[in-house]
Design a protein around this motif. Structure first.
Motif, PDB file in Angstrom:
ATOM      1  N   ASP A 266       4.159  -7.038   6.281  1.00  0.00           N
ATOM      2  CA  ASP A 266       4.449  -5.528   6.146  1.00  0.00           C
ATOM      3  C   ASP A 266       3.668  -5.444   4.444  1.00  0.00           C
ATOM      4  OD1 ASP A 266       5.944  -5.781   8.165  1.00  0.00           O
ATOM      5  OD2 ASP A 266       7.552  -4.569   7.550  1.00  0.00           O
ATOM      6  N   VAL A 267       3.210  -4.039   4.471  1.00  0.00           N
ATOM      7  CA  VAL A 267       2.849  -3.818   2.896  1.00  0.00           C
ATOM      8  C   VAL A 267       3.939  -2.850   2.595  1.00  0.00           C
ATOM      9  CG1 VAL A 267       1.389  -2.917   1.610  1.00  0.00           C
ATOM     10  CG2 VAL A 267       0.547  -4.398   3.219  1.00  0.00           C
ATOM     11  N   ASP A 268       4.693  -2.931   1.292  1.00  0.00           N
ATOM     12  CA  ASP A 268       5.847  -2.293   1.239  1.00  0.00           C
ATOM     13  C   ASP A 268       5.240  -1.522  -0.438  1.00  0.00           C
ATOM     14  OD1 ASP A 268       8.514  -1.179   0.515  1.00  0.00           O
ATOM     15  OD2 ASP A 268       8.458  -2.536  -0.785  1.00  0.00           O
ATOM     16  N   HIS A 269       5.821  -0.246  -0.458  1.00  0.00           N
ATOM     17  CA  HIS A 269       5.709   0.605  -1.796  1.00  0.00           C
ATOM     18  C   HIS A 269       6.714   0.323  -2.678  1.00  0.00           C
ATOM     19  CE1 HIS A 269       2.798   2.674   0.905  1.00  0.00           C
ATOM     20  NE2 HIS A 269       2.399   2.944  -0.131  1.00  0.00           N
ATOM     21  N   GLU A 270       6.591  -0.853  -3.688  1.00  0.00           N
ATOM     22  CA  GLU A 270       7.789  -1.074  -4.415  1.00  0.00           C
ATOM     23  C   GLU A 270       8.403   0.189  -4.803  1.00  0.00           C
ATOM     24  OE1 GLU A 270      10.082  -4.019  -6.271  1.00  0.00           O
ATOM     25  OE2 GLU A 270       8.673  -4.210  -4.887  1.00  0.00           O
ATOM     26  N   ILE A 271       7.744   1.021  -5.338  1.00  0.00           N
ATOM     27  CA  ILE A 271       8.378   1.968  -5.702  1.00  0.00           C
ATOM     28  C   ILE A 271       8.160   3.136  -4.790  1.00  0.00           C
ATOM     29  CG2 ILE A 271       8.572   4.188  -7.692  1.00  0.00           C
ATOM     30  CD1 ILE A 271       7.270   2.334  -9.583  1.00  0.00           C
ATOM     31  N   PRO A 272       9.275   3.879  -4.031  1.00  0.00           N
ATOM     32  CA  PRO A 272       9.027   4.459  -2.735  1.00  0.00           C
ATOM     33  C   PRO A 272       8.082   5.966  -3.229  1.00  0.00           C
ATOM     34  CG  PRO A 272      11.271   4.110  -2.969  1.00  0.00           C
ATOM     35  CD  PRO A 272      10.609   3.662  -4.316  1.00  0.00           C
ATOM     36  N   HIS A 273       7.126   5.969  -2.392  1.00  0.00           N
ATOM     37  CA  HIS A 273       6.163   7.021  -2.705  1.00  0.00           C
ATOM     38  C   HIS A 273       6.684   8.554  -2.518  1.00  0.00           C
ATOM     39  CE1 HIS A 273       4.842   7.885   1.265  1.00  0.00           C
ATOM     40  NE2 HIS A 273       5.052   6.296   1.512  1.00  0.00           N
ATOM     41  N   ARG A 274       7.609   8.486  -1.670  1.00  0.00           N
ATOM     42  CA  ARG A 274       8.189  10.072  -1.375  1.00  0.00           C
ATOM     43  C   ARG A 274       7.051  11.337  -0.932  1.00  0.00           C
ATOM     44  NH1 ARG A 274      12.411   7.352  -0.240  1.00  0.00           N
ATOM     45  NH2 ARG A 274      14.214   6.941  -2.000  1.00  0.00           N
ATOM     46  N   GLY A 275       5.854  10.895  -0.461  1.00  0.00           N
ATOM     47  CA  GLY A 275       4.959  11.758  -0.303  1.00  0.00           C
ATOM     48  C   GLY A 275       3.837  11.900  -1.469  1.00  0.00           C
ATOM     49  N   ASP A 276       3.960  11.261  -2.449  1.00  0.00           N
ATOM     50  CA  ASP A 276       3.034  11.281  -3.637  1.00  0.00           C
ATOM     51  C   ASP A 276       1.957  10.406  -3.327  1.00  0.00           C
ATOM     52  OD1 ASP A 276       1.796  10.729  -5.981  1.00  0.00           O
ATOM     53  OD2 ASP A 276       3.496  10.701  -7.278  1.00  0.00           O
ATOM     54  N   LYS A 277       0.927  11.232  -3.255  1.00  0.00           N
ATOM     55  CA  LYS A 277      -0.631  10.358  -2.713  1.00  0.00           C
ATOM     56  C   LYS A 277      -0.965   9.285  -3.598  1.00  0.00           C
ATOM     57  CE  LYS A 277      -0.778  12.089   1.554  1.00  0.00           C
ATOM     58  NZ  LYS A 277      -0.406  11.209   2.599  1.00  0.00           N
ATOM     59  N   ASN A 278      -0.870   9.774  -4.652  1.00  0.00           N
ATOM     60  CA  ASN A 278      -1.379   8.925  -6.049  1.00  0.00           C
ATOM     61  C   ASN A 278      -0.395   7.565  -5.912  1.00  0.00           C
ATOM     62  OD1 ASN A 278      -3.242  10.812  -6.987  1.00  0.00           O
ATOM     63  ND2 ASN A 278      -1.930  11.816  -8.235  1.00  0.00           N
ATOM     64  N   LEU A 279       0.796   7.662  -5.950  1.00  0.00           N
ATOM     65  CA  LEU A 279       1.554   6.465  -5.665  1.00  0.00           C
ATOM     66  C   LEU A 279       1.470   5.759  -4.442  1.00  0.00           C
ATOM     67  CD1 LEU A 279       3.602   4.787  -7.373  1.00  0.00           C
ATOM     68  CD2 LEU A 279       5.678   6.431  -6.367  1.00  0.00           C
ATOM     69  N   PHE A 280       1.258   6.548  -3.408  1.00  0.00           N
ATOM     70  CA  PHE A 280       1.064   5.782  -2.216  1.00  0.00           C
ATOM     71  C   PHE A 280      -0.125   5.056  -2.178  1.00  0.00           C
ATOM     72  CE2 PHE A 280      -1.060   5.839   2.165  1.00  0.00           C
ATOM     73  CZ  PHE A 280       0.206   5.441   3.072  1.00  0.00           C
ATOM     74  N   TRP A 281      -1.252   5.470  -2.791  1.00  0.00           N
ATOM     75  CA  TRP A 281      -2.567   4.558  -2.822  1.00  0.00           C
ATOM     76  C   TRP A 281      -2.806   3.619  -3.950  1.00  0.00           C
ATOM     77  CZ3 TRP A 281      -4.833   3.666   1.371  1.00  0.00           C
ATOM     78  CH2 TRP A 281      -4.967   4.841   2.537  1.00  0.00           C
ATOM     79  N   ASP A 282      -1.765   3.563  -4.831  1.00  0.00           N
ATOM     80  CA  ASP A 282      -1.773   2.941  -6.068  1.00  0.00           C
ATOM     81  C   ASP A 282      -1.434   1.395  -5.722  1.00  0.00           C
ATOM     82  OD1 ASP A 282      -1.407   1.557  -8.691  1.00  0.00           O
ATOM     83  OD2 ASP A 282       0.199   2.810  -8.986  1.00  0.00           O
ATOM     84  N   LYS A 283      -2.368   0.496  -5.621  1.00  0.00           N
ATOM     85  CA  LYS A 283      -2.331  -0.724  -5.040  1.00  0.00           C
ATOM     86  C   LYS A 283      -1.387  -1.531  -5.864  1.00  0.00           C
ATOM     87  CE  LYS A 283      -6.203  -0.761  -2.344  1.00  0.00           C
ATOM     88  NZ  LYS A 283      -7.860  -1.237  -2.108  1.00  0.00           N
ATOM     89  N   SER A 284      -1.092  -1.370  -7.204  1.00  0.00           N
ATOM     90  CA  SER A 284      -0.245  -1.973  -8.282  1.00  0.00           C
ATOM     91  C   SER A 284       1.147  -1.826  -7.690  1.00  0.00           C
ATOM     92  CB  SER A 284      -0.543  -1.668  -9.496  1.00  0.00           C
ATOM     93  OG  SER A 284      -0.195  -0.359  -9.731  1.00  0.00           O
ATOM     94  N   ASN A 285       1.292  -0.793  -6.876  1.00  0.00           N
ATOM     95  CA  ASN A 285       2.841  -0.418  -6.512  1.00  0.00           C
ATOM     96  C   ASN A 285       2.830  -1.262  -5.015  1.00  0.00           C
ATOM     97  OD1 ASN A 285       5.222   0.777  -6.330  1.00  0.00           O
ATOM     98  ND2 ASN A 285       4.150   2.308  -4.928  1.00  0.00           N
ATOM     99  N   TRP A 286       1.841  -1.911  -4.381  1.00  0.00           N
ATOM    100  CA  TRP A 286       2.078  -2.419  -3.116  1.00  0.00           C
ATOM    101  C   TRP A 286       2.688  -4.040  -3.351  1.00  0.00           C
ATOM    102  CZ3 TRP A 286      -3.117  -1.483  -0.225  1.00  0.00           C
ATOM    103  CH2 TRP A 286      -3.163   0.028   0.052  1.00  0.00           C
TER     104      TRP A 286
END
Length: 117
Positions: A73-93
């Motif tokens: 699984d690829v997890d978003h360390e900080i939940p993106h909650r719909g924020d597209k910038n955070l969703f696609w920020d690979k440093s958050n994966w």
């Protein structure tokens, strides 16, 4: 006669045979949440997820415990909650095994009886 179980709605103690009691129909959560595609998990995500897992093949949580477990699984360390910038920020994966991803998600989203809604 089916065995009764607790309602699947977080914190509800009513017994039911259908998964959710009459006070908590399943669609209430699913409608708010949207489909996976509506949340951004489309073919672009699947392609990038696959690439990320090739580059990061081990679960970071298992590795920290001295175990070599394949990441699934690829997890978003900080939940993106719909924020597209955070969703696609690979440093958050983060690459995680399914078990660790599920545990983290449950802690954050109130699963397993945490009582958040």
């Amino acid at each position: 006669m089916a065995l009764k179980k607790f309602c699947r709605h977080t914190g509800c103690k009513k017994l039911t045979t259908t998964g959710y009691c009459e006070d908590h129909p399943k669609q209430s959560y699913d409608r708010k949440r949207g489909t996976s595609a509506e949340r951004g998990y489309d073919h672009h995500w699947r392609r990038e997820r696959k690439k990320f897992l090739r580059e990061n093949p081990l679960c970071i949580d298992c590795y920290a415990l001295g175990k070599l477990t394949p990441a699934t699984d690829v997890d978003h360390e900080i939940p993106h909650r719909g924020d597209k910038n955070l969703f696609w920020d690979k440093s958050n994966w983060r690459a995680r095994c399914h078990s660790h991803h599920s545990q983290k998600t449950a802690r954050e989203d109130g699963g397993f009886g945490n009582g958040q809604e």
